[in-house]
Motif scaffolding. Structure first.
Motif, short mmCIF file in Angstrom:
data_model
loop_
_atom_site.label_atom_id
_atom_site.label_comp_id
_atom_site.label_asym_id
_atom_site.label_seq_id
_atom_site.Cartn_x
_atom_site.Cartn_y
_atom_site.Cartn_z
N UNK A 173 4.98 -2.91 6.82
CA UNK A 173 6.35 -2.39 6.81
C UNK A 173 7.17 -2.91 5.65
N UNK A 174 6.90 -4.12 5.19
CA UNK A 174 7.75 -4.71 4.15
C UNK A 174 7.24 -4.48 2.74
N UNK A 175 5.93 -4.40 2.53
CA UNK A 175 5.41 -4.21 1.18
C UNK A 175 5.66 -2.76 0.79
N UNK A 176 6.31 -2.60 -0.33
CA UNK A 176 6.67 -1.27 -0.80
C UNK A 176 6.18 -1.09 -2.22
N UNK A 177 5.77 0.11 -2.53
CA UNK A 177 5.39 0.40 -3.90
C UNK A 177 6.61 0.72 -4.74
N UNK A 178 6.48 0.53 -6.02
CA UNK A 178 7.61 0.89 -6.88
C UNK A 178 7.40 2.31 -7.42
N UNK A 179 8.42 2.84 -8.02
CA UNK A 179 8.39 4.23 -8.49
C UNK A 179 7.39 4.43 -9.62
N UNK A 180 7.13 3.41 -10.42
CA UNK A 180 6.21 3.56 -11.55
C UNK A 180 4.75 3.71 -11.12
N UNK A 181 4.36 3.09 -10.00
CA UNK A 181 2.97 3.20 -9.55
C UNK A 181 2.74 4.44 -8.72
N UNK A 182 3.79 4.96 -8.14
CA UNK A 182 3.69 6.21 -7.40
C UNK A 182 3.18 6.09 -5.98
N UNK A 211 2.55 3.40 -2.19
CA UNK A 211 2.65 2.17 -1.42
C UNK A 211 1.32 1.43 -1.52
N UNK A 212 1.31 0.18 -2.01
CA UNK A 212 0.05 -0.53 -2.16
C UNK A 212 -0.59 -0.95 -0.83
N UNK A 232 0.05 2.57 5.82
CA UNK A 232 -0.30 2.55 7.24
C UNK A 232 -1.80 2.71 7.45
N UNK A 233 -2.46 3.47 6.61
CA UNK A 233 -3.90 3.67 6.75
C UNK A 233 -4.65 2.34 6.55
N UNK A 234 -4.26 1.59 5.53
CA UNK A 234 -4.89 0.28 5.31
C UNK A 234 -4.57 -0.69 6.44
#
Length: 114
Positions: free
Chosen positions: A66-75, A77-78, A81-83
């Motif tokens: 829930x807390x780890x978010x991807x940034x706009x440059x990588x496109x 979420x690292x 939910x699947x992981x």
């Protein structure tokens, strides 16, 4: 040689004299056998430390997802939910294996022969 001090006939009161370690404890042999048959070697699942470790792991995975978010440059979420579900599944499989191994050594009898 003769056997040690055991009465030759029946014991007053109609009970047979218990033999072995039960005689020292003052309990009939049948009562000891019943205690051994009803005793289990493992605890219920919710009383074990691996259950609490499993719950802590699941909570940590959910919070991280829930807390780890991807940034706009990588496109993306690292840690999506699947992981998170995959890691929770791995934890559940490990927990089931650990409980199976714990119960494999249990001496609990279900009343019948295996």
């Amino acid at each position: 040689m003769t056997s040690a001090a055991r009465p030759a006939g029946p014991v007053p009161g109609g009970q047979h004299a218990p033999a072995g370690p039960a005689a020292a404890a003052g309990r009939p042999t049948a009562a000891l056998d019943a205690d051994r048959a009803s005793a289990t070697e493992t605890k219920p699942a919710f009383k074990t430390t691996e259950f609490f470790v499993f719950l802590a792991g699941v909570i940590a995975i959910v919070i991280t997802a829930l807390t780890v978010d991807g940034d706009a440059s990588t496109g993306g979420d690292p840690f999506n939910a699947e992981q998170a579900l995959r890691y929770i599944t791995f934890l559940a499989i490990g927990y089931m294996i650990s409980r199976g191994l714990a119960k494999a050594g249990a001496r609990q009898r279900s009343g019948g022969h295996r």
